[in-house]
Design an enzyme around this catalytic site. Structure first.
Site, short mmCIF file in Angstrom:
data_model
loop_
_atom_site.label_atom_id
_atom_site.label_comp_id
_atom_site.label_asym_id
_atom_site.label_seq_id
_atom_site.Cartn_x
_atom_site.Cartn_y
_atom_site.Cartn_z
CG HIS A 1 -61.96 -31.68 -13.86
ND1 HIS A 1 -62.18 -31.28 -14.46
CD2 HIS A 1 -60.78 -32.55 -13.78
CE1 HIS A 1 -62.39 -32.70 -14.36
NE2 HIS A 1 -61.20 -33.25 -14.30
CG ASP B 1 -60.93 -35.85 -10.74
OD1 ASP B 1 -60.60 -34.48 -10.12
OD2 ASP B 1 -61.79 -35.56 -11.08
CD GLU B 2 -62.00 -37.36 -15.32
OE1 GLU B 2 -62.64 -38.62 -15.34
OE2 GLU B 2 -62.20 -36.00 -14.30
CB ALA B 3 -53.89 -34.70 -13.48
CG HIS B 4 -56.35 -37.82 -18.43
ND1 HIS B 4 -55.98 -38.89 -17.93
CD2 HIS B 4 -57.49 -37.90 -18.83
CE1 HIS B 4 -56.75 -39.20 -17.20
NE2 HIS B 4 -58.30 -38.28 -18.11
#
Length: 533
Positions: free
Chosen positions: A275, A338-341
């Protein structure tokens, strides 16, 4: 002459009797009945539900002669002036704040079984007394007093009244110490005034934490002196390509100070290592290939990452955390996670292992989204759980294991208290990736038992996040927050024994006229028996 003189007193007495009978309603045939006085709001009709309510005796009526009586401290006087500022416009009464005399409305600090935020409110014909051990407790008691008065007390012009407070005693203190709401100012930017408006709305329901999501792919919203392009360039846009914006240090201090005046602690969030497109676009050296991507105005997630292997990344992190910690008097600093894909698991763990000590170095406690539990949470860290019913058992077990090992848990299940979820398929704002969340679903769960394997002692509280992909103005914030925000506040404050949907929906319905008086735009859920407007 003598006869006239002798009959005049008799006639006067007869006419006087007739007038008395008429006033009593004996000769009221064909006349409209006298209006009945509106009863005082029952002590148990407030939100969040108090811990203990004992109705007794007659109400107190606020009159033009009422004084607000305070202890000598500046904090108590400040709470008294705050209360007077609410009551004066609608009552039209002077309501002087004074340290002298007795009766009226008294705000008092004293030792007692109140804890850090509890209070006792006692009311009778003699007056109203609010007692607490702290100024925060007094302030929360004032919010209860507001709700015990007619909704029209919130208006900014003189109203008819009467201003009665039901007789009896409320003994109250919160179930959880952390009762939060998050506002995403990154996807769409909101001004200082808009944030302050939301703070006032949070305070009414005894919420004590404002989590500000200050950075994301679409915008960086806080000035950092050592990296100025973060705000000037990274903050220049928002979802859909609008103008964006950012807070100067003075702006941020103003928000923090205003929150403190309402007894809310600000928790700033800089989301990382994912993000981060706004930061990556601002400084090419933060990218592994040394090339800055373009600014981003969409809503997809998971595509950006700081370069974990570069030393400059940690210079950047240290500078940002140092400057933000210096501006933030509160205990916490949120590092996202979060969401550190686009970050490998090994890199994610390595990054969190290096960043968490930086937060501690500058005197703050780490909060991260619950993916932090997949790394090595620092001693005393808090993980914010945002999963839902469909979250894998393995992920829930990972969070539970961290909780058993000392990590605190703040609960923000997306399919319960993400305030940006649509109420129904027809809701014009919001998203629905976590499902449709009507008012009952948002309220009808117990934070103490929600996550299997998490000890009740590990649960620090509840937070209701509001993401802003589809929100551009205060009316949008309010429509998505209300009425669900009130339920989240009750889950955080009230004893588990008070949680009952059927009684709650009745108490919630009584908030509708108050929101109208405050100019709050809200969703009139068909699940709630709102009064006819």
């Amino acid at each position: 002459m003598r006869r006239n003189h002798s009959t005049t007193p008799r006639l006067t007495r007869v006419l006087g009797s007739l007038l008395l009978l008429a006033a009593a309603g004996v000769f009221a045939v064909g006349a409209a009945p006298a209006p009945r006085a509106t009863p005082a709001t029952p002590l148990d009709r407030v939100v969040p539900a108090p811990a203990s309510v004992r109705p007794a005796g007659h109400p107190y009526r606020i009159t033009p002669g009422t004084h607000i009586r305070v202890d000598g401290s500046d904090e108590v006087r400040g709470t008294g002036e705050y209360l007077a500022g609410i009551l004066r416009p609608s009552t039209g009464y002077p309501l002087p704040v004074t340290e002298q005399g007795g009766g009226g409305i008294r705000l008092h600090l004293a030792d007692g079984p109140f804890g850090a935020e509890g209070y006792r409110l006692t009311s009778g014909p003699w007056g109203v007394s609010i007692t607490a051990s702290t100024s925060a407790g007094l302030f929360h008691g004032v919010q209860t007093l507001r709700q015990l008065l007619p909704a029209s007390v919130e208006r900014k012009s003189v109203q008819a009244g009467p201003w009665r407070v039901a007789g009896g005693t409320i003994e109250d203190r919160p179930r959880f110490a952390y009762r939060g709401a998050m506002l995403d100012v990154s996807r769409h930017f909101f001004t200082v005034a808009q944030v302050e408006r939301y703070i006032d709305q949070l305070a009414l329901y005894k919420i004590n934490t404002l989590h500000l999501h200050l950075s994301d792919d679409q915008g960086w919203r806080i000035a950092v002196d050592s990296w100025p392009r973060l705000a000037t360039y990274g903050g220049s846009t928002q979802v859909g390509g609008g103008r964006g914006g950012s807070y100067t240090e003075a702006d941020y201090r103003k928000i923090v100070g205003y929150a403190a005046s309402r007894h809310l602690e600000v928790v700033p969030e800089i989301d990382m290592p994912g993000h981060t497109n706004a930061a990556l676009a601002s400084y090419a050296q933060l990218n592994c290939d040394g090339t800055a991507p373009p600014l981003y105005t969409g809503t997809q997630v998971g595509f950006s990452s700081l370069c974990v292997s570069k030393a400059v990344t940690y210079d950047f992190v240290d500078d940002v955390i140092r400057e933000l910690a210096a501006l933030t008097p509160g205990r916490y600093l949120h590092i996202g996670g979060d969401e550190a894909h686009s970050t490998s698991h090994a890199d994610y763990v390595a990054f969190m292992d290096r960043v968490q000590p930086v937060v501690a170095k500058y005197g703050k406690t780490v909060i991260g989204w619950h993916q932090l539990t997949g790394a090595h949470p620092a001693q005393g860290a808090i993980a914010q759980y945002w999963g839902q019913d469909g979250t894998s058992a393995a992920e829930k077990a990972q969070v539970a294991e961290a909780a058993r090992n000392g990590t605190g848990i703040v609960l923000s299940p997306a399919d319960r208290v993400y305030l940006d979820m649509k109420y129904t398929a027809a809701t014009r704002l919001g998203t629905k990736w976590a499902g449709l969340v009507e008012v009952k679903r948002s309220y009808d769960w117990d934070p103490g038992t929600y996550l299997p394997g998490v000890p009740a002692s590990a649960v620090r509280g509840v937070e209701a996040p509001l993401w802003s992909e589809t929100l551009t103005k205060s009316a949008d914030i309010e429509y998505m927050a209300f009425p669900r925000l009130a339920g989240a506040a009750e889950l955080g404050w009230s004893p588990a024994a008070t949680h009952d949907w059927d009684t709650y929906r009745t108490r919630l319905a009584a908030q509708g006229p108050r929101w109208t008086a405050l100019g709050i735009t809200y969703y009139r859920s068909p699940q709630v028996p709102w009064p006819a407007s």
